[in-house]
Design an enzyme around this catalytic site. Structure first.
Site: not given
Length: 575
Positions: A128, A130, A87, A477
């Site tokens: 992370c 995704k 991100d 987020s």
């Protein structure tokens, strides 16, 4: 004539002397693999290593250790690479639209490499946020023995005698925008927030999805959350290399594990941890890829009434992820939840969840609380419906008993996050307003790019967090737990969802006790507005983003791109 033994019954093995046997033997011999090894199980190591972001910077070392463990177990490891979205790095382009779109790109990267090569099993290095759902979606789609290795969270730092992590930096950056914080204070925080590799250290989307992996039964018990590059993490890496070879021999596949009961267990875990709302769409996407008949959104509605909040890790509470790991981690949380779980759900160990939890002890009741002494009995994640959210709207409520549960006020509408932030700066957003930021859904963003989280933190920075509410069809987020914000309102505005028809001054009512989200717009007026509504031009487009926008399904189907792979056609042997 020389006799050659028949290959093992592995899909990666082809008849001796056939075209595929010969060309693979030639390729792999050049890689240092002897012909005598060609009949061994072939295991993919799915690695999203990248030097762009600290989240992925340690994965090559993990992959190397895993290769040795797989070889020691009598199999052949093959490392493959995928996209590596972060991100805070990859989110710079197209307003963050590449982030969610990368999830499905990862799934397809894996299919091309693993299904194309007809490998026998895979280990996914989860980092992370995704990468984790992308890997789980591929596992469900391909349905070959798969094990997820959680690669850990990053160590945080201190600044001016106080804890500081990436969440603090993100929030504070928007406080600078609204003039609440000096820029040099932000710079000092940024210099000290991250002290090593791994994912964001709070209960954001990454650590939440790591918990999902364990609760679904797709990761080894006790492996989430875990400190990146710790001795404990490498112990699990070694165990995973051994176990994946056994899973291939046992033919234990993801669709044996990813049952409706497993998803219910994962939903209960996220509710108890006050985890990220992004897990909802990701779990729905995994279910869609695996053909699992389960409505994850409805599970959150139903189980939210039953599951109390037992963990208060930042940003929901004040405990650290290190404290949660030390108290028992995900396995300790599952032990607390055991009376509410489906204990007969199968896991990658080949054992049931109940068997995996036998003898587990929680070492700190203040960090992972028992069912009869929770942080909160109200659900940490609240699902809403109403005339402007006929499918869903999601609120991350957290555990603060003083937080607003009902808000009513006039709408003030924006199509771009930059416009909303400008309105904050010049004072047009006033106490009592309901800020509507739309056009940030999976098609409108596309891929939920559009900066909804920035607007939330800017509202907080302007000192209005307790005085306004916000609606968006974008996502937040996993680090967001500020104010009363309804995210992922569906259907989204870009496809003509009712949120697109809200106008400045419409009175909007949010009620977390009734689970409703409504505007005082009559059906007649709604129809009249719909007749004159026209979609806005896309904010970002071209290349992969247009492919995503033109093929993505709705949120209720997990925002997946394609129908599940017909695995009955895979592994066809040459004549």
């Amino acid at each position: 004539m020389t006799e050659h033994p028949m290959p093992k019954k592995l899909r990666s093995n082809f008849p001796y002397g056939s075209y595929l046997w010969a060309v693979r033997a030639a390729q792999w011999r050049a890689l240092g693999i002897d012909e005598s090894e060609l009949e061994k199980p072939k295991i993919a190591i799915v690695n999203s290593s990248s030097n762009l972001a600290i989240c992925f910077s340690h994965l090559d070392g993990i992959a190397n250790a895993l290769k040795q463990s797989i070889r020691d177990a009598g199999a052949l490891p093959f490392e493959i690479r995928t996209a590596a979205p972060s991100d805070f790095i990859t989110g710079a382009g197209a307003g963050g639209a590449y982030m969610l779109a990368a999830r499905d790109l990862i799934t397809n990267d894996i299919e091309v490499a693993v299904e194309g090569a007809q490998l026998d099993g895979m280990i996914c290095l989860a980092s992370c946020d995704k990468t984790v759902p992308g890997q789980l979606m591929a596992a469900a789609r391909l349905n070959i023995p798969t094990l997820v290795v959680v690669c850990g969270y990053q160590p945080s730092g201190e600044y001016n005698g106080k804890h500081v992590d990436i969440e603090d930096v993100f929030i504070s950056s928007m406080h600078v925008v609204t003039g609440k914080l000096p820029v040099e204070e932000l710079a000092g925080m940024a210099r000290n927030a991250i002290k090593g590799p791994g994912v964001c250290s709070g209960m954001g989307t990454a650590n939440s999805m790591h918990l999902v992996c364990e609760a679904l039964g797709m990761a080894l018990p006790g492996s989430a959350p875990i400190a990146a590059n710790s001795r404990q993490m490498f112990d699990f890496v070694h165990q995973a290399g051994q176990r994946i070879v056994e899973m291939v021999e046992e033919d234990l596949k993801p669709r044996d594990i990813l049952t409706p009961e497993a998803f219910a267990n994962a939903v209960a875990t996220i509710l108890a941890a006050g985890g990220s709302v992004n897990t909802i769409k990701h779990m729905q996407a995994v279910a869609a890829e695996g053909g699992v008949d389960v409505d994850v959104y409805q599970l959150f509605r139903d189980l939210g009434k039953q599951v109390p909040v037992l963990v208060g890790v930042r940003p929901v509470g004040e405990h650290s992820i290190e404290q949660m790991e030390a108290a028992g981690g995900g396995r300790g949380l599952l032990k607390r939840l055991e009376p509410l779980l489906h204990g007969d759900a199968l896991t990658v160990t080949g054992k049931t969840l109940t068997q995996n939890l036998h003898g587990v002890i929680v070492s700190d009741d203040a960090v992972i609380r028992p069912l009869d002494n929770p942080f909160a009995t109200q659900p940490a994640i609240v699902m809403l419906r109403g005339n402007i959210a006929p499918q869903a709207g999601i609120v991350k409520y957290g555990i603060d008993p003083q937080k607003m549960r009902r808000f009513e006020g006039p709408a003030i509408c924006f199509e771009r996050s930059a416009d909303a932030i400008e309105a904050l700066q010049d004072g047009r957003i006033q106490p009592g307003h309901v800020v509507v930021m739309r056009g940030a859904g999976v098609r409108g963003g596309p891929a939920m790019g559009g900066g909804a989280s920035k607007v939330v933190f800017a509202i907080d920075g302007a000192g209005l967090g307790d005085h306004v509410a916000m609606l968006t069809d974008g996502h937040l987020s996993g680090l967001v737990c500020k104010g009363l914000v309804v995210a992922e309102v569906a259907p989204e505005a870009a496809v003509g969802g009712p949120l697109a028809l809200v106008e400045d001054g419409d009175i909007v009512t949010i009620d977390l006790d009734l689970n409703t989200l409504d505007a005082n717009i009559s059906e007649t007026e709604m129809q009249a507005r719909r007749a004159r509504w026209r979609p806005l031009a896309p904010q970002f487009g071209g290349g992969w983003l247009d492919i995503y926008r033109n093929n993505v399904s709705s949120m209720e189907h997990g925002a997946v791109l394609i129908k599940p792979l017909d695995i009955s056609r895979s592994g066809e042997q040459p004549q």
